[in-house]
Design a protein around this motif. Structure first.
Motif, mmCIF file in Angstrom:
data_model
loop_
_atom_site.group_PDB
_atom_site.id
_atom_site.type_symbol
_atom_site.label_atom_id
_atom_site.label_comp_id
_atom_site.label_asym_id
_atom_site.label_seq_id
_atom_site.Cartn_x
_atom_site.Cartn_y
_atom_site.Cartn_z
ATOM 1 N N UNK A 1 -3.462 -3.946 1.543
ATOM 2 C CA UNK A 1 -2.831 -3.008 0.623
ATOM 3 C C UNK A 1 -2.129 -1.915 1.417
ATOM 4 N N UNK A 2 -1.024 -1.415 0.855
ATOM 5 C CA UNK A 2 -0.267 -0.328 1.472
ATOM 6 C C UNK A 2 0.139 0.666 0.392
ATOM 7 N N UNK A 3 0.196 1.937 0.751
ATOM 8 C CA UNK A 3 0.722 2.984 -0.121
ATOM 9 C C UNK A 3 1.657 3.845 0.721
ATOM 10 N N UNK A 4 2.851 4.059 0.225
ATOM 11 C CA UNK A 4 3.861 4.866 0.921
ATOM 12 C C UNK A 4 4.055 4.425 2.372
ATOM 13 N N UNK A 5 4.019 3.122 2.596
ATOM 14 C CA UNK A 5 4.228 2.568 3.928
ATOM 15 C C UNK A 5 3.034 2.660 4.850
ATOM 16 N N UNK A 6 1.902 3.153 4.357
ATOM 17 C CA UNK A 6 0.695 3.351 5.154
ATOM 18 C C UNK A 6 -0.312 2.258 4.806
#
Length: 170
Positions: free
Chosen positions: A107-112
């Motif tokens: 999983x990723x959020x805002x490229x992180x």
């Protein structure tokens, strides 16, 4: 931009071509999948999914709620369910990505990079559904959904985020 009001609104799409729904019977272990989208929540209720495959069996989960730093593993794969621990900021957009990579869901959020979950060989039971499913309807906006029949690398997820972030004031 689609606006969902947590009732019965869903965007259902077959992934790929024809004949028939190509996700049905798709083994995400041998046939990788990556999904990216921008999401913005209107409420902080835990039971909200922006991505689902519709009719999840116990060992056929493929769904995602809002992934954030405080909720990096809020997605379900195969026999692994999710749990919710903190509220998200309802004033901002989040870039989301879920990559099914030969036994590891990332999983990723805002490229992180967020959480990971392991899985073994299993097939998806239904179509891709944007906006959740009955009992887990999304409340907010969803935009720029992209579905890939390949593995996105962490760098590609970051590039996807950077290419679109100004559109969402990030």
């Amino acid at each position: 931009v689609w606006d969902f009001d947590a009732t019965d609104e869903f965007l259902t799409t077959p992934f790929g071509g024809s004949p028939g729904p190509p996700w049905v019977g798709r083994n995400v272990y041998t046939d990788p999948v990556s999904v990216c989208a921008w999401v913005k929540a209107d409420s902080t209720t835990a039971a909200r999914l922006w991505l689902d495959v519709g009719s999840n069996g116990t060992n056929q989960r493929f769904y995602c709620a809002l992934i954030t730093a405080s909720n990096p593993s809020i997605f379900g794969t195969q026999g692994n369910a999710w749990s919710y621990s903190a509220a998200a900021d309802t004033s901002k957009w989040y870039h989301q990505a879920l990559v099914m990579d030969n036994g590891t869901a990332r999983a990723y959020y805002d490229g992180i990079a967020g959480g990971t979950r392991g899985f073994s060989s299993y097939t998806l039971p239904s179509y891709v559904r944007i906006g959740g499913r009955s009992g887990y309807e999304w409340d907010g906006q969803i935009a720029a959904v992209q579905i890939y029949d390949t593995i996105l690398t962490p760098q590609q997820v970051k590039e996807n985020f950077n290419q679109q972030r100004s559109r969402f004031n990030i």
